[in-house]
Design an enzyme around this catalytic site. Structure first.
Site, PDB file in Angstrom:
ATOM      1  N   HIS A   1      24.108  28.027  44.209  1.00 23.27           N
ATOM      2  CA  HIS A   1      24.194  26.565  44.164  1.00 23.27           C
ATOM      3  C   HIS A   1      24.812  26.048  42.872  1.00 23.27           C
ATOM      4  O   HIS A   1      24.164  25.310  42.128  1.00 23.27           O
ATOM      5  CB  HIS A   1      22.794  25.956  44.305  1.00 23.27           C
TER       6      HIS A   1
ATOM      7  N   GLU B   1      12.485  28.512  49.446  1.00 20.89           N
ATOM      8  CA  GLU B   1      12.814  28.802  50.839  1.00 20.89           C
ATOM      9  C   GLU B   1      12.149  30.097  51.249  1.00 20.89           C
ATOM     10  O   GLU B   1      12.228  31.081  50.517  1.00 20.89           O
ATOM     11  CB  GLU B   1      14.307  29.108  50.997  1.00 20.89           C
TER      12      GLU B   1
ATOM     13  N   PHE C   1      23.891  20.920  49.817  1.00 24.44           N
ATOM     14  CA  PHE C   1      25.089  20.394  50.483  1.00 24.44           C
ATOM     15  C   PHE C   1      24.918  19.043  51.158  1.00 24.44           C
ATOM     16  O   PHE C   1      25.887  18.314  51.325  1.00 24.44           O
ATOM     17  CB  PHE C   1      25.756  21.441  51.382  1.00 24.44           C
TER      18      PHE C   1
ATOM     19  N   GLY D   1      23.323  29.276  54.432  1.00 23.76           N
ATOM     20  CA  GLY D   1      22.257  29.352  55.419  1.00 23.76           C
ATOM     21  C   GLY D   1      22.118  28.100  56.267  1.00 23.76           C
ATOM     22  O   GLY D   1      21.267  28.045  57.156  1.00 23.76           O
TER      23      GLY D   1
ATOM     24  N   ASN E   1      18.185  22.381  48.363  1.00 26.75           N
ATOM     25  CA  ASN E   1      19.518  22.919  48.634  1.00 26.75           C
ATOM     26  C   ASN E   1      20.542  21.770  48.593  1.00 26.75           C
ATOM     27  O   ASN E   1      20.254  20.667  49.054  1.00 26.75           O
ATOM     28  CB  ASN E   1      19.546  23.580  50.005  1.00 26.75           C
TER      29      ASN E   1
ATOM     30  N   GLY F   1      31.917  26.526  51.432  1.00 31.65           N
ATOM     31  CA  GLY F   1      30.577  27.113  51.440  1.00 31.65           C
ATOM     32  C   GLY F   1      29.910  27.063  52.803  1.00 31.65           C
ATOM     33  O   GLY F   1      28.996  27.858  53.071  1.00 31.65           O
TER      34      GLY F   1
HETATM   35  P1  FAE Z   1      32.762  24.432  48.371  1.00 34.21           P
HETATM   36  O1  FAE Z   1      32.022  24.259  49.647  1.00 34.21           O
HETATM   37  O2  FAE Z   1      32.481  25.553  47.495  1.00 34.21           O
HETATM   38  O3  FAE Z   1      34.298  24.277  48.683  1.00 34.21           O
HETATM   39  C1  FAE Z   1      35.293  24.459  47.719  1.00 34.21           C
HETATM   40  C2  FAE Z   1      36.522  25.055  48.383  1.00 34.21           C
HETATM   41  O4  FAE Z   1      37.634  24.973  47.482  1.00 34.21           O
HETATM   42  C3  FAE Z   1      36.386  26.521  48.755  1.00 34.21           C
HETATM   43  O5  FAE Z   1      36.732  26.707  50.114  1.00 34.21           O
HETATM   44  C4  FAE Z   1      37.376  27.231  47.818  1.00 34.21           C
HETATM   45  O6  FAE Z   1      37.963  28.392  48.394  1.00 34.21           O
HETATM   46  C5  FAE Z   1      38.390  26.162  47.562  1.00 34.21           C
HETATM   47  N1  FAE Z   1      39.114  26.308  46.285  1.00 34.21           N
HETATM   48  C6  FAE Z   1      38.597  26.621  45.089  1.00 34.21           C
HETATM   49  N2  FAE Z   1      39.562  26.616  44.123  1.00 34.21           N
HETATM   50  C7  FAE Z   1      40.724  26.289  44.782  1.00 34.21           C
HETATM   51  C8  FAE Z   1      42.068  26.133  44.333  1.00 34.21           C
HETATM   52  N3  FAE Z   1      42.407  26.287  43.047  1.00 34.21           N
HETATM   53  N4  FAE Z   1      43.009  25.812  45.253  1.00 34.21           N
HETATM   54  C9  FAE Z   1      42.663  25.656  46.550  1.00 34.21           C
HETATM   55  N5  FAE Z   1      41.391  25.794  47.033  1.00 34.21           N
HETATM   56  C10 FAE Z   1      40.446  26.104  46.134  1.00 34.21           C
HETATM   57  O7  FAE Z   1      32.479  23.107  47.443  1.00 34.21           O
HETATM   58  N6  FAE Z   1      23.546  24.904  50.297  1.00 34.21           N
HETATM   59  C11 FAE Z   1      22.666  24.238  51.084  1.00 34.21           C
HETATM   60  O8  FAE Z   1      22.544  23.020  50.976  1.00 34.21           O
HETATM   61  N7  FAE Z   1      21.922  24.926  52.022  1.00 34.21           N
HETATM   62  C12 FAE Z   1      22.008  26.277  52.173  1.00 34.21           C
HETATM   63  O9  FAE Z   1      21.346  26.857  53.034  1.00 34.21           O
HETATM   64  C13 FAE Z   1      22.891  26.994  51.316  1.00 34.21           C
HETATM   65  N8  FAE Z   1      22.978  28.354  51.384  1.00 34.21           N
HETATM   66  C14 FAE Z   1      23.937  28.995  50.638  1.00 34.21           C
HETATM   67  C15 FAE Z   1      24.105  30.370  50.785  1.00 34.21           C
HETATM   68  C16 FAE Z   1      25.130  31.022  50.108  1.00 34.21           C
HETATM   69  C17 FAE Z   1      25.297  32.507  50.252  1.00 34.21           C
HETATM   70  C18 FAE Z   1      26.013  30.281  49.265  1.00 34.21           C
HETATM   71  C19 FAE Z   1      27.150  30.955  48.535  1.00 34.21           C
HETATM   72  C20 FAE Z   1      25.848  28.911  49.115  1.00 34.21           C
HETATM   73  C21 FAE Z   1      24.814  28.262  49.780  1.00 34.21           C
HETATM   74  N9  FAE Z   1      24.636  26.888  49.651  1.00 34.21           N
HETATM   75  C22 FAE Z   1      23.701  26.241  50.407  1.00 34.21           C
HETATM   76  C23 FAE Z   1      25.450  26.092  48.706  1.00 34.21           C
HETATM   77  C24 FAE Z   1      26.539  25.263  49.389  1.00 34.21           C
HETATM   78  O10 FAE Z   1      27.280  26.061  50.277  1.00 34.21           O
HETATM   79  C25 FAE Z   1      27.442  24.658  48.303  1.00 34.21           C
HETATM   80  O11 FAE Z   1      26.629  23.844  47.482  1.00 34.21           O
HETATM   81  C26 FAE Z   1      28.564  23.825  48.869  1.00 34.21           C
HETATM   82  O12 FAE Z   1      29.401  24.594  49.705  1.00 34.21           O
HETATM   83  C27 FAE Z   1      29.405  23.205  47.770  1.00 34.21           C
HETATM   84  O13 FAE Z   1      30.275  22.262  48.363  1.00 34.21           O
HETATM   85  P2  FAE Z   1      31.574  21.787  47.610  1.00 34.21           P
HETATM   86  O14 FAE Z   1      32.270  20.792  48.465  1.00 34.21           O
HETATM   87  O15 FAE Z   1      31.231  21.394  46.212  1.00 34.21           O
END
Ligand code: FAE
Length: 550
Positions: free
Chosen positions: A491, A406, A531, A167, A529, A162
């Site tokens: 989120h 936000e 992360f 952002g 937020n 993510g």
């Molecule tokens: P994540 O970062 O989603 O990582 C999981 C990874 O596992 C990904 O790279 C997947 O491709 C990979 N994956 C999934 N399944 C498999 C599999 N079967 N085999 C191998 N790889 C796999 O998880 N949060 C904030 O705090 N501040 C912000 O400003 C903010 N803005 C955001 C804006 C957008 C557009 C989005 C989509 C999210 C935003 N978030 C924000 C949320 C934040 O990015 C999210 O909560 C975290 O990235 C989640 O972290 P995790 O480690 O749980």
């Protein structure tokens, strides 16, 4: 019609014309993009510096996913002397495309922008009544708009998870709200040790307030502040992982623009400190961490020889499976994100691959109460044609109204007279994932009506501001005459909740050596937020796991 309104109408009309012209060039850009996909499907991916995992490898620690939880686990395990392999289904995102850039711009999505879709699914789907989505070639792009039935869950795909698409808003919850976020965790420990550690590791800082007051690119945030304060709401600066010095240079025109070029949803080419530049860079520097991009974990099951057999599919950039591998890992860390980890665990339990998992697996999922809306300002309140894509401000009405909003950018490149907000609300609804044997898929029982409490809470802020300012909601951003962006979340949280599906440190019940270390541990809401909380919790849990289990 008053002169003001006539003027406003005229302005809107010319804005509209310019926007449509802009959209034309956007469509053109997409068309150019489509013909410019690297011809060798995996060329970009294979130039990654990673050494992909061998088909019969045995590794001490295998981490599924390279987002926040996975990156923290990899770094701390490596520093403790453990060899780690990260398996990541998305691309490496380390190689420029034909336009010389790694990432596509938000205003001109192309083949790099979406995960295996043939048409974009932009969070803001419309503008001035015109739909913005367009056809794109199917590719292992950076943003997944995963349709979970009743809700679109946006997620980053690639090395960095993510952090590639978000952002960068890096918010530590208010301490008085922490008990509701993670009830089984000692708040003192978190606020004294792990939140500070996470903020340092992520490179979090706050905008220079003096620069904020003068920067043209934050006119929209200053208008947001004025309206919030005039209605009596507390307004606060929100920290971010963007390099603020770099942004000042962008504004001065001395470096290539990224935040000021509208880059965010499909990646930032400069300036944002993604996990690639922080935790993952440190992890690789230990020499003990390797990464396999375009590799997707499909199964985990106990191995007869001890440890776990991990089934992996290798993908090309069309999403086709080019190889399957079964490796052995002594320990497996689930860090595939809330949806990814939940889907894996629910399926592995239901199909008997991991029969010891308990009945809490798949439960406690929430959307962090996300809901979006826009407001139409008067023409004496322009929000600016140049808007930094990095938000820096928030309106806090959590205690009184259950909403933290936000002040978000609308980086269209033209004056829109719009204020745009993403609210995080205290939505009480929690969904669960379940296995549908007939379809062979994991489903989520989210219901569209469950967003109504979020809308009501967001209205506790914006109805008041509209009444005070004499303004109205925009109805053109999410469809025709639709005020609320209530079809999505950025989120996702929960599905393998701490102290329920796992022990109080993320050890999965029923199978030793299996851990959850991502957003699925958090039961549906972080009040801000998420992360920083995901990172801090991962720091706390991995410290205990290294001390006690290794
Ligand atoms: P994540 O970062 O989603 O990582 C999981 C990874 O596992 C990904 O790279 C997947 O491709 C990979 N994956 C999934 N399944 C498999 C599999 N079967 N085999 C191998 N790889 C796999 O998880 N949060 C904030 O705090 N501040 C912000 O400003 C903010 N803005 C955001 C804006 C957008 C557009 C989005 C989509 C999210 C935003 N978030 C924000 C949320 C934040 O990015 C999210 O909560 C975290 O990235 C989640 O972290 P995790 O480690 O749980």
């Amino acid at each position: 019609m008053s002169a003001d309104l006539q003027n406003r109408g005229h302005h809107r009309g010319s804005s509209r014309r310019r926007f449509i012209i802009g959209t034309g060039s956007v469509l053109g850009a997409a068309a150019i993009g489509s013909s410019n996909i690297p011809t060798s499907a995996s060329a970009a991916a294979s130039r990654s510096s990673s050494a992909v995992i061998a088909p019969d490898a045995r590794v001490p620690a295998l981490v599924i996913g390279s987002g926040y939880g996975g990156s923290v686990a990899a770094l701390r395990l490596a520093q403790a002397g453990v060899d780690v392999h990260i398996v990541e289904m998305g691309m490496a995102w380390d190689t420029p495309g034909p336009d010389g850039k790694i990432f596509a711009n938000t205003t001109s999505p192309d083949y790099r922008s979406f995960w295996l879709r043939t048409r974009t699914r932009q969070p803001l789907s419309n503008f001035l009544g015109y739909p913005l989505d367009k056809d794109v070639p199917r590719y292992t792009g950076i943003l997944d708009a995963e349709d979970m039935g009743g809700i679109i869950v946006y997620q980053g795909r690639g090395v960095g998870g993510g952090s590639l698409v978000n952002g960068g808003m890096a918010v530590t919850p208010k301490r008085e709200n922490f008990g509701a976020v993670l009830p089984s965790v000692d708040a003192d420990e978190m606020y004294d040790v792990y939140y500070p550690r996470a903020n340092t590791g992520l490179g979090v800082s706050t905008i220079d307030p003096a620069w904020f007051e003068t920067a043209a690119c934050y006119q929209y945030a200053r208008v947001g502040r004025k309206h919030a304060e005039r209605s009596g709401f507390p307004f606060l600066f929100v920290p971010d992982v963007y390099d603020w010095e770099y942004m000042k240079q962008e504004a001065a025109g001395t470096v290539p623009r990224s935040a000021l070029a509208g880059e965010i949803l499909y990646g930032n080419n400069h300036g944002k400190k993604t996990l690639q530049k922080t935790y993952l860079a440190q992890a690789r520097a230990t020499g003990k961490v390797t990464v396999s991009p375009l590799h997707r974990v499909t199964t985990v099951t106990p191995a007869a020889t001890g440890g776990y057999l991990v089934g992996i599919e290798q993908l090309d950039t069309t999403g086709a499976v080019t190889a399957t591998k079964t490796v052995t890992a002594d320990r497996v860390f689930f860090a595939a994100g809330s949806v990814g980890t939940s889907k894996l665990l629910v399926r592995l339990k239901a199909t008997g691959a991991l029969p010891g998992l308990n009945g809490e697996v798949g439960k406690g999922w929430g959307d962090n109460g996300n809901v979006m809306c826009g407001r139409a300002n008067h023409m004496w309140d322009p929000t600016g044609a140049l808007q930094s894509a990095i938000p820096t401000a928030g309106i806090d009405n959590w205690a009184a109204g259950g909403a933290f909003a936000e002040v978000a950018p609308l980086p269209t490149g033209i004056e829109t007279y719009a204020s745009f907000y993403l609210s995080i609300t205290k939505n009480p609804h929690r969904a669960h994932f379940s296995w549908n044997a007939a379809s062979g898929k994991v489903e989520l029982n989210w219901q569209t009506a469950w967003k109504q409490p979020s809308i009501d809470m967001a209205r506790s802020i914006f109805d008041r501001i509209n009444a005070k300012e004499g303004t109205i909601y925009r109805t053109d951003l999410f469809g025709a005459y639709k005020i609320w962006g209530d079809h999505l979340t950025y989120h996702p949280l929960g599905g393998a909740v701490l102290s329920k599906a796992t022990d109080n440190y993320g050890r999965l019940h029923g199978h030793s050596g299996l851990y959850v270390i991502d957003g699925s541990l958090i039961p549906g809401n972080t009040s801000v937020n998420p992360f920083v909380t995901i990172t801090a919790l991962a720091e706390r849990n991995i410290e205990e796991i290294i001390a006690a289990d290794l």
